[in-house]
Write an enzyme that holds these catalytic residues in place. Sequence first.
Site, PDB file in Angstrom:
ATOM      1  N   GLU A  37       0.754  -1.336  -0.163  1.00  0.00           N
ATOM      2  CA  GLU A  37       0.171  -0.093  -0.119  1.00  0.00           C
ATOM      3  C   GLU A  37       0.873   1.172  -0.007  1.00  0.00           C
ATOM      4  O   GLU A  37       2.018   1.266   0.494  1.00  0.00           O
ATOM      5  CB  GLU A  37      -0.954  -0.030   1.214  1.00  0.00           C
ATOM      6  N   LYS A  64       2.190   4.601   1.453  1.00  0.00           N
ATOM      7  CA  LYS A  64       2.049   5.150   2.648  1.00  0.00           C
ATOM      8  C   LYS A  64       2.144   6.796   2.579  1.00  0.00           C
ATOM      9  O   LYS A  64       3.090   7.245   2.033  1.00  0.00           O
ATOM     10  CB  LYS A  64       3.592   4.930   3.331  1.00  0.00           C
ATOM     11  N   ARG A  69      -2.613  10.048  11.248  1.00  0.00           N
ATOM     12  CA  ARG A  69      -3.511   8.817  11.398  1.00  0.00           C
ATOM     13  C   ARG A  69      -4.870   9.331  11.950  1.00  0.00           C
ATOM     14  O   ARG A  69      -4.978  10.016  12.821  1.00  0.00           O
ATOM     15  CB  ARG A  69      -2.963   8.052  12.294  1.00  0.00           C
ATOM     16  N   ARG A 116      -3.871   9.023  16.607  1.00  0.00           N
ATOM     17  CA  ARG A 116      -3.297   8.082  16.944  1.00  0.00           C
ATOM     18  C   ARG A 116      -3.141   7.855  18.391  1.00  0.00           C
ATOM     19  O   ARG A 116      -2.939   6.617  19.037  1.00  0.00           O
ATOM     20  CB  ARG A 116      -2.112   7.784  16.296  1.00  0.00           C
ATOM     21  N   GLU A 134      -5.907   7.806   7.109  1.00  0.00           N
ATOM     22  CA  GLU A 134      -4.872   8.835   7.106  1.00  0.00           C
ATOM     23  C   GLU A 134      -5.469  10.146   6.575  1.00  0.00           C
ATOM     24  O   GLU A 134      -6.121  10.018   5.715  1.00  0.00           O
ATOM     25  CB  GLU A 134      -3.451   8.449   6.384  1.00  0.00           C
ATOM     26  N   PHE A 157      -7.601   3.000   4.830  1.00  0.00           N
ATOM     27  CA  PHE A 157      -6.795   1.756   4.302  1.00  0.00           C
ATOM     28  C   PHE A 157      -7.351   0.379   5.485  1.00  0.00           C
ATOM     29  O   PHE A 157      -6.703  -0.748   5.195  1.00  0.00           O
ATOM     30  CB  PHE A 157      -5.342   1.904   4.547  1.00  0.00           C
ATOM     31  N   ARG A 187       2.798  -2.697  17.657  1.00  0.00           N
ATOM     32  CA  ARG A 187       3.659  -2.895  16.310  1.00  0.00           C
ATOM     33  C   ARG A 187       3.643  -4.138  15.740  1.00  0.00           C
ATOM     34  O   ARG A 187       4.276  -5.048  16.148  1.00  0.00           O
ATOM     35  CB  ARG A 187       5.002  -2.262  16.487  1.00  0.00           C
ATOM     36  N   LYS A 196       6.990  -1.128   6.808  1.00  0.00           N
ATOM     37  CA  LYS A 196       7.006   0.133   6.277  1.00  0.00           C
ATOM     38  C   LYS A 196       8.403   0.036   5.665  1.00  0.00           C
ATOM     39  O   LYS A 196       9.270  -0.270   6.192  1.00  0.00           O
ATOM     40  CB  LYS A 196       6.723   1.413   7.212  1.00  0.00           C
TER      41      LYS A 196
HETATM   42  N1  ATP Z   1      -1.209   2.574   4.137  1.00  0.00           N
HETATM   43  C1  ATP Z   1      -1.072   2.903   5.350  1.00  0.00           C
HETATM   44  N2  ATP Z   1      -1.104   1.889   6.368  1.00  0.00           N
HETATM   45  C2  ATP Z   1      -0.695   1.912   7.335  1.00  0.00           C
HETATM   46  N3  ATP Z   1      -0.139   3.098   7.864  1.00  0.00           N
HETATM   47  C3  ATP Z   1       0.112   4.327   6.962  1.00  0.00           C
HETATM   48  C4  ATP Z   1      -0.425   3.919   5.804  1.00  0.00           C
HETATM   49  N4  ATP Z   1      -0.211   5.167   5.247  1.00  0.00           N
HETATM   50  C5  ATP Z   1       0.307   5.752   6.031  1.00  0.00           C
HETATM   51  N5  ATP Z   1       0.542   5.564   7.218  1.00  0.00           N
HETATM   52  C6  ATP Z   1       0.906   6.045   8.501  1.00  0.00           C
HETATM   53  O1  ATP Z   1       2.134   5.313   8.918  1.00  0.00           O
HETATM   54  C7  ATP Z   1       2.121   5.161  10.321  1.00  0.00           C
HETATM   55  C8  ATP Z   1       2.586   3.656  10.330  1.00  0.00           C
HETATM   56  O2  ATP Z   1       4.154   3.992  10.645  1.00  0.00           O
HETATM   57  P1  ATP Z   1       4.619   3.827  12.282  1.00  0.00           P
HETATM   58  O3  ATP Z   1       3.576   3.007  12.862  1.00  0.00           O
HETATM   59  O4  ATP Z   1       5.916   3.349  12.159  1.00  0.00           O
HETATM   60  O5  ATP Z   1       4.255   5.472  12.618  1.00  0.00           O
HETATM   61  P2  ATP Z   1       5.391   6.466  12.455  1.00  0.00           P
HETATM   62  O6  ATP Z   1       6.461   6.416  13.358  1.00  0.00           O
HETATM   63  O7  ATP Z   1       4.474   7.792  12.578  1.00  0.00           O
HETATM   64  O8  ATP Z   1       5.603   6.346  10.788  1.00  0.00           O
HETATM   65  P3  ATP Z   1       6.747   7.277  10.483  1.00  0.00           P
HETATM   66  O9  ATP Z   1       7.681   7.898  11.294  1.00  0.00           O
HETATM   67  O10 ATP Z   1       7.668   6.372   9.520  1.00  0.00           O
HETATM   68  O11 ATP Z   1       5.912   8.188   9.613  1.00  0.00           O
HETATM   69  C9  ATP Z   1       0.753   5.097  10.460  1.00  0.00           C
HETATM   70  O12 ATP Z   1       0.609   5.418  11.945  1.00  0.00           O
HETATM   71  C10 ATP Z   1       0.103   5.970   9.511  1.00  0.00           C
HETATM   72  O13 ATP Z   1      -0.100   7.027  10.104  1.00  0.00           O
END
Ligand code: ATP
Length: 513
Positions: free
Chosen positions: A208, A210, A215, A230, A259, A299, A374, A380
């Site tokens: 998918e 990103k 969130r 979140r 998102e 998503f 997690r 990712k």
């Molecule tokens: N298709 C997707 N599926 C899931 N999460 C997504 C998607 N697109 C964007 N996101 C965002 O990515 C986040 C997932 O990465 P992670 O849980 O590591 O949080 P993060 O640290 O905020 O991510 P990063 O710092 O890499 O932006 C999710 O909380 C969401 O906000």
Amino acid sequence: MLLARLAQVSREVAATSARSRKTALLAELFRETDPDDVPVVIPYLAGRLPQGRIGIGWKVLSRPVAPAGEPGLTVREVDARLTELAGVSGTGSQAERSRLVGELLGAATGDEQRFLFGLLTGEVRQGALDAVAVEGLAQATGAPPAGVRRAVMLAGSLQTVAEALLADGPPALARFRLTVGRPVLPMLAHSASSVAEAVQKLGAAAVEEKLDGIRVQAHRDGDTVRLYTRTLDDITDRLPEVTAAVRGLPGGRFVLDGEVISLDPGGRPRSFQETAGRVGSRADVATAARAVPVSPVFFDALSVAGRDLLDLPLAERHAELARLVPEPMRVRRTLVAGPQDVAAAEEFLAETLDRGHEGVVVKGVEAAYSAGRRGASWLKVKPVHTLDLVVLAAEWGHGRRTGKLSNLHLGARAADGSFAMLGKTFKGMTDAMLAWQTERLGALAVREHGWGVTVRPELVVEIAYDGLQRSSRYPAGVTLRFARVVRYREDKRPEDADTVQTLLAAHPEVTAP
Ligand SMILES: Nc1ncnc2c1ncn2[C@@H]1O[C@H](COP(=O)(O)OP(=O)(O)OP(=O)(O)O)[C@@H](O)[C@H]1O
């Protein structure tokens, strides 16, 4: 409960590395815990104050106070005194706070003083404690650990579940169901260094896009729509266009995960700062919405028509999502059968980057939704790898930056709940950021030095870097090369910061003997 007892268990839990021993110690403590004490006991165990920040400076805390001989303070009394302290404001408040702190510390034994000191400076956060506490709670009450874990994830809080369990025993677990209007902690992702690695690990997967936005969990029940971040803050009132879009969907009752992001007229994402600024701002929503409109992109579907979907495989949740949400409001994805399709996955990543997004999330199609965790089944992949670190201290700048807190000391979470410093940086900051961080870090200062300030470890900052190198000057034995600030992450708590362990695991080139 006596503070002395809590302090003793907290010390013993930190001192042992055996998980079963930690669990047993906590189980014993929970058996003695009055349900009414839970709102204090749980945060104190984790090293958090229920009052949040109460602004006691280092000067006040460093004044020695003769300890009491016998422990007599209860946790509830300490909490009441700190609530009083947090409420002191206006002229003469400094002296009044100082008097109240002196009184509190004077009523505490040496052991209790040490515990309170840790709590007030925020130096130790047992972020990892929650998982052990869940097991301790299960042991203390005879409830199944998996049931307790699920209840915590649905309630979004260990404290709520602990109160219910200690008051009413295992039958209380049945109360925690996914309910429209009650947000659950979102599932998070691990990192993979490439799509090839992700697809290798997951097999059949959805790749998918990103999106670099905020969130959002959308709940709808008839005409009522609520939106949560979140960290489960209700942001419904700030995003009228998102609320309207959700109300326009066909189903009457559902919970969706996605998102929100601001796109320019050409459909390319605006900067994260613009989206975050919009979502963070409460003032004049109508004007802000005209200047920076945001759109939801979903998503996942967690509940539809009263049916809880969390335990279903992703493929089935996707099918429900597709029935409910039309194309432009759904995240783009491609399906791959396994490593044999890696070229297709790589092509999708390249296209996604071309469209201005930050990377992809590869998700195993069989996996359930592990709320609040997690999950190993979401990986990712981003070409630019960054770390979320906690600011531990900041140094006064020189020259153009005189009077500004500039050089940041950066820490990752260590196994014992403390933060291990990984290096410093004064790079990547705009003037606006410098001004902002000077004010913010000033307010978080717990100790002043000639060179700068030590702060409560609360502010999370996203850091880009070029690699790791060994260094005997830093506690983890490594330091970051060319660290620079990307942005502050006020949507994250220090407990969400990266750990030393994951950082080392991501750099075998440095850690290999
Ligand atoms: N298709 C997707 N599926 C899931 N999460 C997504 C998607 N697109 C964007 N996101 C965002 O990515 C986040 C997932 O990465 P992670 O849980 O590591 O949080 P993060 O640290 O905020 O991510 P990063 O710092 O890499 O932006 C999710 O909380 C969401 O906000």
